[in-house]
Design a protein around this motif. Structure first.
Motif, PDB file in Angstrom:
ATOM      1  N   LYS A  55       0.810  -1.216   0.000  1.00  0.00           N
ATOM      2  CA  LYS A  55       0.000   0.000   0.000  1.00  0.00           C
ATOM      3  C   LYS A  55       0.843   1.266   0.000  1.00  0.00           C
ATOM      4  N   GLU A  56       1.845   1.312   0.868  1.00  0.00           N
ATOM      5  CA  GLU A  56       2.659   2.519   0.999  1.00  0.00           C
ATOM      6  C   GLU A  56       3.822   2.546   0.021  1.00  0.00           C
ATOM      7  N   LEU A  57       3.975   1.493  -0.775  1.00  0.00           N
ATOM      8  CA  LEU A  57       5.101   1.407  -1.710  1.00  0.00           C
ATOM      9  C   LEU A  57       4.602   0.753  -3.001  1.00  0.00           C
ATOM     10  N   PRO A  58       3.792   1.448  -3.783  1.00  0.00           N
ATOM     11  CA  PRO A  58       3.170   0.816  -4.950  1.00  0.00           C
ATOM     12  C   PRO A  58       4.146   0.433  -6.051  1.00  0.00           C
ATOM     13  N   GLU A  59       5.312   1.098  -6.095  1.00  0.00           N
ATOM     14  CA  GLU A  59       6.315   0.788  -7.108  1.00  0.00           C
ATOM     15  C   GLU A  59       7.683   0.631  -6.453  1.00  0.00           C
ATOM     16  N   LEU A  60       8.486  -0.243  -7.032  1.00  0.00           N
ATOM     17  CA  LEU A  60       9.822  -0.500  -6.501  1.00  0.00           C
ATOM     18  C   LEU A  60      10.759  -0.823  -7.660  1.00  0.00           C
ATOM     19  N   VAL A  61      11.948  -0.218  -7.634  1.00  0.00           N
ATOM     20  CA  VAL A  61      12.960  -0.483  -8.644  1.00  0.00           C
ATOM     21  C   VAL A  61      13.982  -1.465  -8.081  1.00  0.00           C
ATOM     22  N   LEU A  62      14.284  -2.515  -8.832  1.00  0.00           N
ATOM     23  CA  LEU A  62      15.277  -3.508  -8.426  1.00  0.00           C
ATOM     24  C   LEU A  62      16.485  -3.425  -9.353  1.00  0.00           C
ATOM     25  N   ILE A  63      17.661  -3.416  -8.732  1.00  0.00           N
ATOM     26  CA  ILE A  63      18.918  -3.326  -9.474  1.00  0.00           C
ATOM     27  C   ILE A  63      19.828  -4.473  -9.040  1.00  0.00           C
ATOM     28  N   PRO A  64      19.826  -5.583  -9.769  1.00  0.00           N
ATOM     29  CA  PRO A  64      20.751  -6.663  -9.425  1.00  0.00           C
ATOM     30  C   PRO A  64      22.158  -6.326  -9.907  1.00  0.00           C
ATOM     31  N   GLN A  65      23.148  -6.811  -9.175  1.00  0.00           N
ATOM     32  CA  GLN A  65      24.524  -6.609  -9.623  1.00  0.00           C
ATOM     33  C   GLN A  65      25.400  -7.771  -9.182  1.00  0.00           C
ATOM     34  N   HIS A  66      26.104  -8.340 -10.137  1.00  0.00           N
ATOM     35  CA  HIS A  66      27.140  -9.329  -9.870  1.00  0.00           C
ATOM     36  C   HIS A  66      28.457  -8.711 -10.288  1.00  0.00           C
ATOM     37  N   THR A  67      29.246  -8.295  -9.320  1.00  0.00           N
ATOM     38  CA  THR A  67      30.483  -7.588  -9.628  1.00  0.00           C
ATOM     39  C   THR A  67      31.581  -8.551 -10.054  1.00  0.00           C
ATOM     40  N   MET A  68      32.519  -8.027 -10.803  1.00  0.00           N
ATOM     41  CA  MET A  68      33.761  -8.765 -11.038  1.00  0.00           C
ATOM     42  C   MET A  68      34.585  -8.682  -9.755  1.00  0.00           C
ATOM     43  N   PRO A  69      35.042  -9.805  -9.189  1.00  0.00           N
ATOM     44  CA  PRO A  69      35.732  -9.747  -7.889  1.00  0.00           C
ATOM     45  C   PRO A  69      36.880  -8.743  -7.831  1.00  0.00           C
ATOM     46  N   SER A  70      37.686  -8.693  -8.865  1.00  0.00           N
ATOM     47  CA  SER A  70      38.849  -7.797  -8.834  1.00  0.00           C
ATOM     48  C   SER A  70      38.454  -6.326  -8.962  1.00  0.00           C
ATOM     49  N   LYS A  71      37.216  -6.055  -9.368  1.00  0.00           N
ATOM     50  CA  LYS A  71      36.729  -4.683  -9.525  1.00  0.00           C
ATOM     51  C   LYS A  71      35.574  -4.383  -8.574  1.00  0.00           C
ATOM     52  N   ALA A  72      35.426  -5.187  -7.534  1.00  0.00           N
ATOM     53  CA  ALA A  72      34.251  -5.058  -6.666  1.00  0.00           C
ATOM     54  C   ALA A  72      34.137  -3.668  -6.055  1.00  0.00           C
ATOM     55  N   GLU A  73      35.231  -3.114  -5.568  1.00  0.00           N
ATOM     56  CA  GLU A  73      35.169  -1.798  -4.926  1.00  0.00           C
ATOM     57  C   GLU A  73      34.633  -0.730  -5.885  1.00  0.00           C
ATOM     58  N   SER A  74      35.185  -0.677  -7.088  1.00  0.00           N
ATOM     59  CA  SER A  74      34.777   0.370  -8.030  1.00  0.00           C
ATOM     60  C   SER A  74      33.352   0.140  -8.532  1.00  0.00           C
TER      61      SER A  74
END
Length: 311
Positions: free
Chosen positions: A144-163
């Motif tokens: 009710k209080e959140l009719p829409e939601l954006v989902l952003i999946p991410q699988h990082t490259m381990p060696s570039k995880a920080e960036s």
């Protein structure tokens, strides 16, 4: 005995109680492709995991022809009648020969996809930072209080995880500019621990330091199947006060599927070397107001005993 007009409403409330949690999950399915789809024991556990969730986001889906995802959806819909389940699948993303898909799997009766896009990885200050660009989806959800939601999946490259984790902040700005929303959830295998992100670096990662971002899976969590590892690779991060307010306190956690389904470590590793991570949101069922279970029970007893409307 004449059935009162109130009875269908009561049955709806009993079968679909308002305020029932709405569960979102993310799972690195570890090189999911036709080889895994051809193993009944693997598919059996996968559909048991997915059937717990209203929306699941799979990563590391290396299914070039899409046949493994089709087989998974067929098996899931046969297993669980609470669907039907539909899916939204990204193109193959990645560099060179190593490419993956992101796959959203969702209960179609509850959820609609409103829009989706692949993030253009061309920020002038940080071009081509993602090994696999985020595939972003905007959902209509029964909250009710959140009719829409954006989902952003991410699988990082381990060696570039920080960036890559840091650059997810740029993704959040892009989403806000495109869809005029602040309610979003980042989730997946960030490789956010055990040598890939140094503790001293967290202070420079904007997704961690900028106000408004809530990290629901903490640094001390273990999202790995192997008994000799303890790493918080997989995370869930929410943004937007409406989204954060909808989170059921304490519900964000790894799901220990080997323990739940009685699997040995070797059997579990046939499925994945990661646990899924999940979170529950407080959801009104098709917009109904929360009802007290005790009151519903008393009303049901009254109807069955014929004391309502003089039955």
């Amino acid at each position: 005995m004449e059935v009162p007009c109130l009875l269908p409403v009561l049955l709806l409330l009993l079968l679909c109680p308002a305020g029932a949690p709405f569960r979102i999950c993310a799972f690195n399915a570890q090189r999911f492709a036709q080889g895994k789809a051809d193993k009944p024991s693997v598919m059996d556990i996968l559909v048991k995991i997915l059937s717990r969730c209203d929306i699941s986001v799979l990563q590391e889906v290396m299914d070039a022809k899409g046949k493994a995802v089709t087989a998974l959806m067929t098996t899931l819909n046969r297993f669980d009648g609470s669907g039907p389940y539909h899916n939204l699948t990204s193109p193959l993303l990645g560099r060179g020969n190593y490419q993956e898909r992101y796959v959203f799997i969702y209960r179609n009766q509850k959820i609609r996809i409103l829009d989706s896009y692949i993030y253009k990885d061309n920020h002038p200050d940080r071009p081509d930072v993602f090994a696999r660009e985020p595939f972003i989806a905007r959902f209509s959800v029964p909250i009710k209080e959140l009719p829409e939601l954006v989902l952003i999946p991410q699988h990082t490259m381990p060696s570039k995880a920080e960036s890559e984790i840091d650059a997810l902040y740029d993704v959040s700005l892009d989403i806000q500019a495109r869809w005029r929303t602040e309610d979003m959830m980042f989730l997946g295998d960030f490789n956010a621990d055990c040598g890939y992100v140094a503790k001293k670096r967290w202070g420079q990662i904007r997704l961690r330091q900028k106000p408004g971002f809530h990290w629901l899976i903490g640094d001390k969590a273990d999202t790995t199947v192997r008994e000799n590892t303890r790493c918080a690779y997989d995370r869930i991060v929410v943004h937007g006060e409406r989204c954060f307010s909808a989170v059921v306190p304490g519900s964000a956690q790894p799901f220990d599927f080997p323990k739940e389904f009685g699997l040995s470590e070797a059997e579990a590793l046939e499925i994945s070397d990661h646990y899924p991570v999940e979170v529950e949101l407080n959801a009104a069922c098709w917009g109904l107001q929360p009802a007290r279970p005790a009151g519903l029970l008393l009303l049901a007893l009254a109807i069955l005993s014929g004391s309502v409307y003089g039955i």
